[in-house]
Write an enzyme that holds these catalytic residues in place. Structure first.
Site, PDB file in Angstrom:
ATOM      1  N   GLU A   1      -1.994   0.198  13.146  1.00 33.92           N
ATOM      2  CA  GLU A   1      -3.058   0.516  12.099  1.00 33.92           C
ATOM      3  C   GLU A   1      -5.014   0.901  13.168  1.00 33.92           C
ATOM      4  OE1 GLU A   1      -3.985  -1.454   8.871  1.00 33.92           O
ATOM      5  OE2 GLU A   1      -5.129   0.392   8.027  1.00 33.92           O
TER       6      GLU A   1
ATOM      7  N   TRP B   1     -11.310  12.907   4.195  1.00 28.27           N
ATOM      8  CA  TRP B   1      -9.784  12.028   3.735  1.00 28.27           C
ATOM      9  C   TRP B   1     -10.302  13.463   2.768  1.00 28.27           C
ATOM     10  CZ3 TRP B   1     -11.802   9.258   6.878  1.00 28.27           C
ATOM     11  CH2 TRP B   1     -11.029   7.519   7.404  1.00 28.27           C
TER      12      TRP B   1
ATOM     13  N   GLU C   1       1.174  -0.974   0.421  1.00 31.64           N
ATOM     14  CA  GLU C   1       0.013  -0.381   0.019  1.00 31.64           C
ATOM     15  C   GLU C   1       0.821   1.152   0.701  1.00 31.64           C
ATOM     16  OE1 GLU C   1      -3.409  -0.504   2.336  1.00 31.64           O
ATOM     17  OE2 GLU C   1      -4.340   1.516   1.528  1.00 31.64           O
TER      18      GLU C   1
HETATM   19  C1  BGC Z   1      -5.548   2.925   4.821  1.00 29.24           C
HETATM   20  C2  BGC Z   1      -5.805   4.162   5.573  1.00 29.24           C
HETATM   21  C3  BGC Z   1      -6.909   5.129   4.463  1.00 29.24           C
HETATM   22  C4  BGC Z   1      -7.543   4.118   4.175  1.00 29.24           C
HETATM   23  C5  BGC Z   1      -8.476   4.477   3.440  1.00 29.24           C
HETATM   24  C6  BGC Z   1      -5.906   1.678   3.954  1.00 29.24           C
HETATM   25  O1  BGC Z   1      -6.138   1.551   3.121  1.00 29.24           O
HETATM   26  O2  BGC Z   1      -4.058   2.072   5.458  1.00 29.24           O
HETATM   27  O3  BGC Z   1      -4.908   4.258   6.236  1.00 29.24           O
HETATM   28  O4  BGC Z   1      -6.977   5.951   5.150  1.00 29.24           O
HETATM   29  O5  BGC Z   1      -7.171   2.885   2.508  1.00 29.24           O
HETATM   30  O6  BGC Z   1     -10.507   3.567   3.546  1.00 29.24           O
END
Ligand code: BGC
Length: 844
Positions: free
Chosen positions: A721, A508, A448
């Site tokens: 996380e 976001w 990611e």
């Molecule tokens: C990330 C998050 C991100 C999110 C969005 C994830 O896969 O690791 O930190 O903000 O997706 O929905």
């Protein structure tokens, strides 16, 4: 004696190759007597052998506009400053020098070149090179260079500069960053070999998902321009063009997610060389606005263990981002060494499941030389543990970890009498370091590692206290603006490799408005607001369109209060907080931020317009979601936190009711956290402002899951996380979102700095601050200290409780005014620069 520190240009870096001809100037004043103030400054500039000086009648010292004719491309200047009160001048500062980069695209004569017949999608890293014969040594040599992909540039085999993963990641379709190097030292009479290795990196390696390659193109390319100046004033330029050659290199494979394979039996000798051709690139070449990515620390191996299955694992004692370096004394030619990375152990073995598809493996074939150093060039990993195969006699002295990250200057520190809270703060700093690698990312280890806008939106205030992020975030915001949709929609990741055609999600996309606001508040940089203003308005207009005449933004896709602890492992968006309530609360914040920016920039019409909309949406929120006693429609911690912190509650009675209800919810949860990404930064503030500081302390100090200190009690060295990335029995959460290095929940540090440390910026750049430590009645903490290197200088606040005696010490730099509040004391004291002590006896 009152002294002026050397001038800083723009964001401090770069000093050679800055991207503007009119860099703003900042300086600090040290050792000023009490009551002293300057009201004028003299700025002196030496360029081209002439000296010019300007006197400015102002007491400003941060981001002072460049008062001279703009620098031309490549032009150097030396600047010093002195300040005066009345007729009495301080001495001049030591001079600082600055050199402009290539300010117009036409200054580039070099062409983009790409190898032919090698360096293709499935080939190893190509090496591009050419030789130059020099008859004389130049007195000045500048190298301007960039790549589509990554580059490592060498001159006669010596690496240029100390940056890694250059040129970094930008919205490559629009802007590609270049670096400027002073390479005079590397020049010699005779043959000079210029060479660059090219790696896949963000340009062509996997991104977003396994197998998803070539996000920006399938051909790697290099652009380089070496400009030499000789003693007699003559110049020579060597640029990338068809005369360069291409060859294979020892790097057989490179990718961020999967790692690197290096065959050290191969050397960079230019054998089997092929040609290059010139390729087109429409993107603008831009100078960096902040520091590059560097090795920032070396961490020695802490211990080497043998796992239950007999594997050799190195433990570095710290979850970090970078790579492993191994020194091999006497390897055999052809011997294979494999290094796998993991953040945690599970059942005593490396726990690689959270990496998902990322292989995160470095592999080396040794040349058999007597002392080989193994480390990758074009990959990085997030890890605490490294499983090493192929070196049975590995000793801990042979291996260390190199930490990489953007070379940001540290500006914030916090400590207290509570070791767990101190470790939490340390963990937050490490997660920031590991995720500020060129762009602000969500996580550094799995498949990611993207610039998720929500994550930085919640973390920006914390980040801007801990490190000088202004240049770094301003640069990233340029990418955000350049990738924003025509209708104002803001992608969920920047640079936008997800390429959603219609991106708009609360929390976001709001990075477009709230990150510039955070940078401005921390630094006083009006420039960031001015540059982002159109982008900010565009997002606010999109929010207005989405919330329509009702004022409620309750339709469409939302991430919502992502990853609240009740979200099931496979449905991170399923939260207690209703998405529409969360989105409408964010709409108010965004409209307010844009109205504020418009006021700062003197856009009066816009300011009135967005302010009116802010009011309208706030009222709509209160009408639709708030009951007469302050009970909210979506009855959970996050929604009360958003409503209290956003002042969305209508009447005083409703506000008080909401505060009490939040307290009830927190007590019912036994002070565990039940917020996700969007509620977490606010929950302790909401408790504090509604008169429940003791509950805020209880939540901070809770060690039961979900809580911040749960992870600490499980041995975490970074922020996780999810609240339970590791389950209490030591197994890894089965969900697919289980990173052990995500800074989002670390946004709580902003509260630590303000509420416990006591430092709040009341005016941008900490020009005026409030010092008001919240000590709580439980005396859970008896000591705390927060320090911040503000644009004006270091602010240092510490307090201690001994029995009932409370003592507060503060050190205020010149240029900052502090309003000081003491616990249980009515009224404030206003102080200026200098050291101040306050004492009182606490009751009860
Ligand atoms: C990330 C998050 C991100 C999110 C969005 C994830 O896969 O690791 O930190 O903000 O997706 O929905």
């Amino acid at each position: 004696m009152t002294t002026v520190t050397p001038v800083r240009f723009e964001y401090g870096e770069p000093r050679i190759g800055i991207g503007t001809g009119s860099p703003r100037l900042s300086w600090r004043i040290t050792d000023a007597d009490e009551g002293w103030r300057f009201d004028a400054c003299e700025i002196e500039c030496v360029r081209d052998g002439t000296t010019e000086s300007v006197i400015v009648a102002s007491g400003e010292q941060v981001f002072v506009p460049w008062p001279f004719a703009p620098l031309r491309s490549r032009e150097c200047a030396r600047v010093r400053v002195r300040v005066a009160t009345g007729e009495s001048w301080t001495p001049f500062s030591e001079p600082s020098s600055i050199e402009a980069g290539l300010l117009e695209q036409e200054a580039w004569v070099a062409r983009w070149i790409s190898p032919i017949g090698l360096g293709g999608m499935d080939d190893g890293a190509p090496w591009l090179f050419r030789d130059v014969e020099l008859e004389r040594k130049p007195v000045k040599a500048r190298l301007y260079v960039s790549a589509r992909g990554l580059y490592e540039f060498t001159i006669n085999g010596i690496r240029v500069g100390d940056e890694v993963l250059t040129p970094g990641w930008t919205a490559y379709e629009h802007r590609v960053r270049y670096q400027t190097y002073d390479v005079a030292e590397l020049m010699q009479v005779g043959r000079v070999r210029l060479g660059a290795l090219l790696g896949n990196g963000w340009f062509r390696g996997q991104l977003v998902a396994p197998g998803n390659r070539s996000s920006y193109g399938d051909r790697l390319a290099l652009i380089a321009q070496l400009e030499l100046t000789f003693a007699d004033g003559s110049t020579q330029t060597v640029s990338t063009d068809e005369a360069w050659r291409a060859a294979e290199s020892p790097i057989m494979f490179d990718d961020f997610y999967d790692g690197q394979r290096t065959d050290l039996r191969r050397s960079l000798d230019g054998l089997g060389a092929g040609g290059v051709d010139v390729v087109a690139c429409d993107a603008r070449l831009v100078a960096p606005r902040g520091p590059g990515i560097r090795v920032t620390e070396t961490v020695p191996a802490q211990r080497i263990l043998t796992t239950p299955s007999g594997r050799t694992v190195v433990d570095f004692g710290q979850n970090l981002v970078g790579w492993v370096r191994v020194k091999v004394g006497d390897g055999r030619a052809g011997q294979r060494v494999v290094i796998r990375h993991a953040e945690v152990l599970e059942h005593g073995e490396v726990g690689v499941r959270p990496l998902r598809s990322a292989k995160a493996t470095s592999e080396y074939i040794l040349s058999g030389g007597s002392c080989e150093v193994l480390q990758p060039t074009f990959t990085f990993n997030g890890f605490r543990y490294a499983e090493v195969e192929g070196l049975p006699d590995l000793q801990s002295g042979d291996v260390d970890a190199l930490v990489i990250g953007s070379g940001l200057e540290r500006t914030g520190w916090f400590e207290s009498s509570h070791p767990g809270v101190n470790r939490l703060h340390e963990n937050i700093v490490w997660s920031m370091r590991g995720n500020f690698v060129g762009v602000p990312t969500d996580c550094p280890q799995r498949d990611e590692r993207l610039g998720w806008t929500g994550d930085i939106q919640v973390f920006a205030p914390t980040a801007s206290f801990l490190f000088d992020t202004a240049g770094f975030l301003s640069d990233w915001l340029c990418d955000l603006a350049s990738e924003q949709k025509d209708d104002g929609g803001v992608p969920y990741v920047i640079p936008d490799v997800l390429r959603d055609p219609d991106p708009a999600a609360a929390g976001w996309s709001d990075a477009a408005t709230l990150v510039p606001e955070a940078v401005y508040r921390a630094t006083g940089d009006v420039g960031v607001l001015a540059r982002q203003y159109r982008s900010m308005c565009a997002w606010a207009d999109k929010v207005l369109a989405l919330s329509g005449s009702s004022g409620l933004w309750d339709t469409g896709f939302q991430f919502g209060d992502w990853l609240d602890p009740t979200a099931p492992p496979e449905d991170a968006a399923r939260a207690q907080a209703a998405p529409g309530v969360v989105a409408t609360a964010y709409a108010v914040r965004t409209l307010g931020a844009v109205a504020d920016a418009a006021e700062v920039l003197g856009e009066r019409g816009d300011a009135a317009n967005y302010r009116a909309h802010e009011r309208r949406v706030r009222e709509a929120f209160a009408r639709a979601y708030v009951g007469p006693e302050g009970r909210l429609v979506s009855d959970c911690q996050t929604v009360y936190a958003l409503a209290l912190c956003g002042d969305l509650l209508g009447t005083e009675a409703q506000r008080a009711g909401a505060g009490s209800r939040l307290a009830e919810l927190v007590i019912a949860a036994d002070a565990t956290v039940s917020t996700g990404f969007l509620g977490t930064p606010l929950i302790l503030d909401a408790l504090t402002m509604s008169g429940h500081a003791d509950l805020a302390y209880a939540m901070l100090l809770q060690t039961k899951c979900p809580s911040w200190l749960y992870a600490v009690s499980m041995g975490a060295t970074t922020v996780w996380e999810r609240w339970d990335s590791m389950l209490p029995d030591g197994t890894i959460n089965p969900g697919s979102m289980t990173s052990f290095n995500h800074y989002a929940y670390g946004a709580v540090a902003d509260w630590l700095h303000r509420a416990i440390g006591g430092i709040t910026a009341l005016e941008p750049g900490y020009r005026r601050i409030r010092v008001r430590p919240e000590v709580g009645s439980g005396r859970s903490l008896t000591y705390a200290r927060a320090r911040h290197a503000s644009p004006y200088g270091d602010i240092d606040v510490s307090w201690r409780i001994d029995d009932d005696r409370f003592a507060l010490e503060i050190d205020v730099p010149y240029g900052v005014t502090a309003e000081v509040w003491m616990p249980e004391a009515g009224g404030t004291w206003v102080v200026q620069h200098g050291k101040h002590e306050f004492r009182r006896t606490l009751g009860g």
